[in-house]
Write a protein that holds these residues in place. Structure first.
Motif, PDB file in Angstrom:
ATOM      1  N   LEU A  17       0.837  -1.198   0.000  1.00 14.00           N
ATOM      2  CA  LEU A  17       0.000   0.000   0.000  1.00 14.00           C
ATOM      3  C   LEU A  17       0.882   1.263   0.000  1.00 14.00           C
ATOM      4  CD1 LEU A  17      -3.033   0.807   0.232  1.00 14.00           C
ATOM      5  CD2 LEU A  17      -2.643   1.051   2.677  1.00 14.00           C
ATOM      6  N   CYS A  18       1.944   1.228   0.820  1.00  8.62           N
ATOM      7  CA  CYS A  18       2.864   2.382   0.886  1.00  8.62           C
ATOM      8  C   CYS A  18       3.546   2.587  -0.461  1.00  8.62           C
ATOM      9  CB  CYS A  18       3.907   2.173   1.980  1.00  8.62           C
ATOM     10  SG  CYS A  18       3.211   2.269   3.619  1.00  8.62           S
ATOM     11  N   VAL A  56       1.082   4.231  -2.761  1.00  2.35           N
ATOM     12  CA  VAL A  56       0.939   5.668  -2.438  1.00  2.35           C
ATOM     13  C   VAL A  56       2.167   6.434  -2.914  1.00  2.35           C
ATOM     14  CG1 VAL A  56       0.854   7.318  -0.526  1.00  2.35           C
ATOM     15  CG2 VAL A  56      -0.664   5.374  -0.549  1.00  2.35           C
ATOM     16  N   PHE A  65       2.002   6.870  -6.570  1.00  6.11           N
ATOM     17  CA  PHE A  65       0.976   7.875  -6.872  1.00  6.11           C
ATOM     18  C   PHE A  65       1.568   9.285  -6.713  1.00  6.11           C
ATOM     19  CE2 PHE A  65      -2.181  10.755  -4.943  1.00  6.11           C
ATOM     20  CZ  PHE A  65      -3.080  10.855  -5.996  1.00  6.11           C
ATOM     21  N   ILE A  97       2.279  12.339  -9.442  1.00  6.01           N
ATOM     22  CA  ILE A  97       1.820  13.738  -9.316  1.00  6.01           C
ATOM     23  C   ILE A  97       3.021  14.675  -9.442  1.00  6.01           C
ATOM     24  CG2 ILE A  97       0.801  15.432  -7.727  1.00  6.01           C
ATOM     25  CD1 ILE A  97      -1.325  13.545  -8.528  1.00  6.01           C
ATOM     26  N   LYS A 107       4.187  14.879 -13.003  1.00  8.35           N
ATOM     27  CA  LYS A 107       3.253  15.671 -13.807  1.00  8.35           C
ATOM     28  C   LYS A 107       3.515  17.166 -13.571  1.00  8.35           C
ATOM     29  CE  LYS A 107      -1.614  16.655 -14.492  1.00  8.35           C
ATOM     30  NZ  LYS A 107      -2.944  16.603 -13.909  1.00  8.35           N
ATOM     31  N   SER A 108       3.677  17.518 -12.287  1.00  8.41           N
ATOM     32  CA  SER A 108       3.922  18.924 -11.951  1.00  8.41           C
ATOM     33  C   SER A 108       5.258  19.384 -12.536  1.00  8.41           C
ATOM     34  CB  SER A 108       3.913  19.077 -10.434  1.00  8.41           C
ATOM     35  OG  SER A 108       4.343  20.342 -10.084  1.00  8.41           O
ATOM     36  N   THR A 123       7.753   3.901   6.737  1.00  7.58           N
ATOM     37  CA  THR A 123       7.868   5.309   7.146  1.00  7.58           C
ATOM     38  C   THR A 123       8.673   6.085   6.106  1.00  7.58           C
ATOM     39  OG1 THR A 123       7.771   4.671   9.465  1.00  7.58           O
ATOM     40  CG2 THR A 123       8.718   6.826   8.994  1.00  7.58           C
ATOM     41  N   ILE A 181       6.421   6.824   3.162  1.00  4.67           N
ATOM     42  CA  ILE A 181       5.401   7.855   3.436  1.00  4.67           C
ATOM     43  C   ILE A 181       6.073   9.237   3.497  1.00  4.67           C
ATOM     44  CG2 ILE A 181       3.699   8.704   5.115  1.00  4.67           C
ATOM     45  CD1 ILE A 181       3.079   5.760   5.722  1.00  4.67           C
ATOM     46  N   SER A 222       6.877  10.271   0.028  1.00  6.28           N
ATOM     47  CA  SER A 222       5.655  10.704  -0.666  1.00  6.28           C
ATOM     48  C   SER A 222       5.252  12.094  -0.196  1.00  6.28           C
ATOM     49  CB  SER A 222       4.507   9.741  -0.377  1.00  6.28           C
ATOM     50  OG  SER A 222       4.912   8.425  -0.589  1.00  6.28           O
ATOM     51  N   PHE A 223       5.380  12.309   1.112  1.00  3.33           N
ATOM     52  CA  PHE A 223       5.027  13.612   1.699  1.00  3.33           C
ATOM     53  C   PHE A 223       5.872  14.716   1.043  1.00  3.33           C
ATOM     54  CE2 PHE A 223       5.009  17.004   4.764  1.00  3.33           C
ATOM     55  CZ  PHE A 223       3.782  16.929   5.399  1.00  3.33           C
ATOM     56  N   SER A 241       4.890  15.538  -2.412  1.00  2.00           N
ATOM     57  CA  SER A 241       3.601  16.225  -2.555  1.00  2.00           C
ATOM     58  C   SER A 241       3.677  17.692  -2.116  1.00  2.00           C
ATOM     59  CB  SER A 241       2.531  15.492  -1.758  1.00  2.00           C
ATOM     60  OG  SER A 241       2.786  15.658  -0.387  1.00  2.00           O
ATOM     61  N   ARG A 276       2.085  21.909   3.370  1.00  3.08           N
ATOM     62  CA  ARG A 276       1.286  20.777   3.867  1.00  3.08           C
ATOM     63  C   ARG A 276       1.531  20.494   5.356  1.00  3.08           C
ATOM     64  NH1 ARG A 276      -1.479  17.597  -0.110  1.00  3.08           N
ATOM     65  NH2 ARG A 276      -1.260  18.734  -2.031  1.00  3.08           N
TER      66      ARG A 276
END
Lengths: 150, 483
Positions: free
Chosen positions: B115-116, B119, B122, B126, B129-130, B228, B231, B234-235, B238, B390
């Motif tokens: 799952l991590c 994410v 994902f 993003i 793309k940015s 960890t 995540i 990913s943080f 983002s 964020r």
């Protein structure tokens, strides 16, 4: 065996940790503050090919000076208004320098030779008069090479 | 293809050097570490080589660089593959064993890991793309990139015999005394392509950004767990300012990378007390200073931190003194280049050689309470009141509180404090610099504060996740029972 007092403390830290990871998870999945535009595939393909054909070239309007200048000389750069580090006019000389490097462009009108880059002939004449230069080679409307009056 | 050869060579040099540096060290996940550091390390070495080559003989600067690189690669290959003491580089990849034969009680954690990973992919999507969107809108990079950093690269390439004109005071607005890691990196790729391709600076910028993410994942995988790390990575991906500044091709993301790498190597060096890690911390600190002038401050902050962690023993043992010698040795190549740059080529800068006296600086620092108020108000609003981060700064503040309670409880001030200590010192340095800037304070804040904050973002992120995230995802009662 660990002391029994350690278990609640560890549990608390673990719960806090899981909360933080969930917060991190949520932040990643949140919608961005500013919407992201879709990239232009045509530009990407051209860039990936490495030739960059068709992508607007930075400062191509300054290319007209290239055949007449040499890095052995430093040129003053005359624009519609005197240089000001915080005004929008600075973009012009910065971009010109980027295009014409390694030729040096001096924002101060102290060099013997100058590149004139004004929006039209009338502006160019006004600025030449103010700065004490005379146009020696006109290249376009308000653009050309000039020499300081002796 | 022309962009991949310079990338590949940079990675090869960086990877082989990292392999030599960390082989036989008791560090976990060394391949992730090596890949994270390889690209920027390769760029750093090559940019130093270009500067050295041009300083020795400008018309043949690139030829000198290529000769030096061939010799370096030959030596590294010999050391890696033919030296009996070296670790087999292919054993590096043993960690990639597929997790097919997990014990029954570990299977739920495999799903969590999956799952991590999803994410992470994902958020990577993003981010890409940015990045590509910003690159398409401004293929020449943003303001500083196209008008300062890439201009210096053009001086390197267009007519090598007059390369030193880039240091001329006539173009003082282009900051002739700025260090040359980014221009050297850009010139390296352009030289391979044979022209000033738009692809290379964007690609190099992406390498630095993704290297930060990889380094964050590596460190948190070692100190916490892989989930960890993913995540936190990913943080970071983002964070919109991270996306923007990495696509801008500015030197701030490379600067953030070297700050982070130096801090992490110092943390691990202090923990496992091995000279080679101090050497790597020194190399990364040197490259931070070779990236931007702010890196010179960082040299002082890193030394201060290293000495602070040795105050208990006051460098009593020979091994501790040796550690600091290695830290200095790592710094030397980049510092030598900086001394040459600022001492000979560009002695006039915004601060050094600006003809302002100590009295002027003291006046600016202590006689302008209004400026001080503006700067601190801006710091507060640019960090805690800006949604694009964020809530990273809130997370960092919470982590400071938790770690403080933990430290008082355990009476132990361990290495976890290093990133936050360095962040505070870095930001304190910037507050001082904004006080004495030759530009109007409000202009300086608008032009640079977000970018300056970006330098500390990876440090704050790893501190927050290292302090707050659980060491083990399994509930503690189960872990303790198992023990």
């Amino acid at each position: 065996m660990p002391p029994s007092s350690l278990v609640p403390m560890k549990k608390l830290e673990w719960i806090l940790g899981i909360c933080v990871l969930s917060f991190g998870f949520a932040q990643v999945l949140l919608r961005p503050v500013h919407a992201i535009q879709n990239p232009d595939p045509a530009v990407l393909v051209r860039m990936a090919r490495g030739a960059d054909e068709g992508i607007p070239k930075l400062g191509s309007e300054f290319d007209l000076f290239r055949p007449y200048i040499s890095p052995q000389e430093t040129y003053s750069f005359i624009m519609d208004f005197p240089f000001n580090s915080y005004g929008s006019i600075m973009k012009q000389i910065y971009t010109a320098q980027s295009v014409l490097a390694p030729v040096l462009l001096n924002p101060k009108t102290v060099e013997k030779n100058a590149l004139v880059y004004c929006s039209n002939s009338a502006q160019a004449q006004r600025r030449l008069k103010e700065t004490g230069y005379v146009l020696t080679r006109p290249l376009a409307n308000g653009k050309g090479l000039a020499v300081k009056k002796s | 293809m022309s962009a991949f050869a310079p990338l590949l060579i940079s990675y090869l040099i960086g990877f082989l050097l990292m392999h030599l540096g960390v082989s036989h060290l008791p560090l976990k996940h060394k391949p992730i570490l090596s890949f994270a550091v390889a690209g920027p390390l390769g760029f750093g070495i090559i940019s130093l080589g270009i500067f050295g080559g041009y300083a020795l003989h400008a018309p043949n600067g690139m030829l000198l660089l290529f000769t030096a690189l061939i010799l370096l690669i030959a030596w590294l290959l010999q050391k890696t593959f033919f030296s009996a003491a070296a670790e087999n580089p292919f054993s590096f990849f043993s960690f990639m064993r597929p997790p097919l034969f997990l014990a029954r009680d570990q299977r739920p954690f495999f799903i969590l890991r999956l799952l991590c990973v999803i994410v992470f992919l994902f958020s990577l999507g993003i981010y890409l793309k940015s990045f590509l969107s910003i690159t398409c809108l401004a293929p020449n990079g943003d303001w500083d990139a196209r008008l300062f950093w890439n201009v210096k690269a053009k001086f390197y390439l267009r007519q090598p015999e007059v390369w030193s004109l880039m240091f001329s005071n006539v173009i003082s607005w282009s900051h002739p005394d700025y260090p040359l890691l980014v221009p050297g990196t850009v010139a390296w790729g352009w030289n391979w392509a044979g022209h000033e391709t738009l692809l290379w600076p964007a690609l190099a910028a992406m390498v630095f950004s993704l290297s930060i993410v990889a380094l964050v994942i590596w460190h948190l995988s070692v100190t916490r767990n892989f989930e960890t790390g993913l995540i936190a990575g990913s943080f970071l991906l983002s964070i919109e300012f991270f996306q923007t500044w990495s696509a801008s091709q500015y030197a701030d993301i490379p600067q953030a990378f070297f700050f982070l790498a130096a801090a992490l190597f110092l943390m691990h060096a202090l923990k496992i007390k091995l000279s080679r890690l101090f050497l790597l911390a020194g190399v990364m600190t040197g490259f931070a200073a070779w990236t931007k002038n702010e890196g010179l401050f960082f040299v002082a902050w890193l030394w201060l931190t290293a000495l602070l962690y040795r105050t208990k023993t006051w460098l009593a043992s020979a091994s501790e003194r040796r550690e600091l010698i290695f830290l200095l040795l790592g710094l030397l190549p980049a510092l030598t280049a900086i001394c040459l740059l600022k001492g000979i080529y560009a002695p006039h800068g915004d601060y050094l050689g600006s003809k302002r006296t100590l009295h002027d600086y003291a006046h600016l620092l202590f006689q302008s309470p209004e400026n001080t108020r503006i700067i601190f108000a801006a710091l507060k609003s640019y960090t805690f009141q800006t949604a694009e981060w964020r809530y990273l700064w809130h997370l960092g503040a919470a982590a400071i509180g938790v770690n403080l309670v933990r430290a008082l409880h355990r009476k132990c001030w361990d290495e976890t404090w290093i990133p936050v200590l360095l962040s505070v010192l870095i930001l304190a340095g910037y507050v001082l610099v904004i006080h004495v800037t030759p530009h109007p304070v409000s202009w300086q804040i608008k032009a640079s504060l977000t970018r300056l904050l970006m330098h500390t973002v990876p440090l704050v992120l790893i501190f927050a996740f290292e302090v707050l995230a659980p060491e083990n995802l399994r509930p503690p009662a189960a872990t303790l029972r198992q023990n």
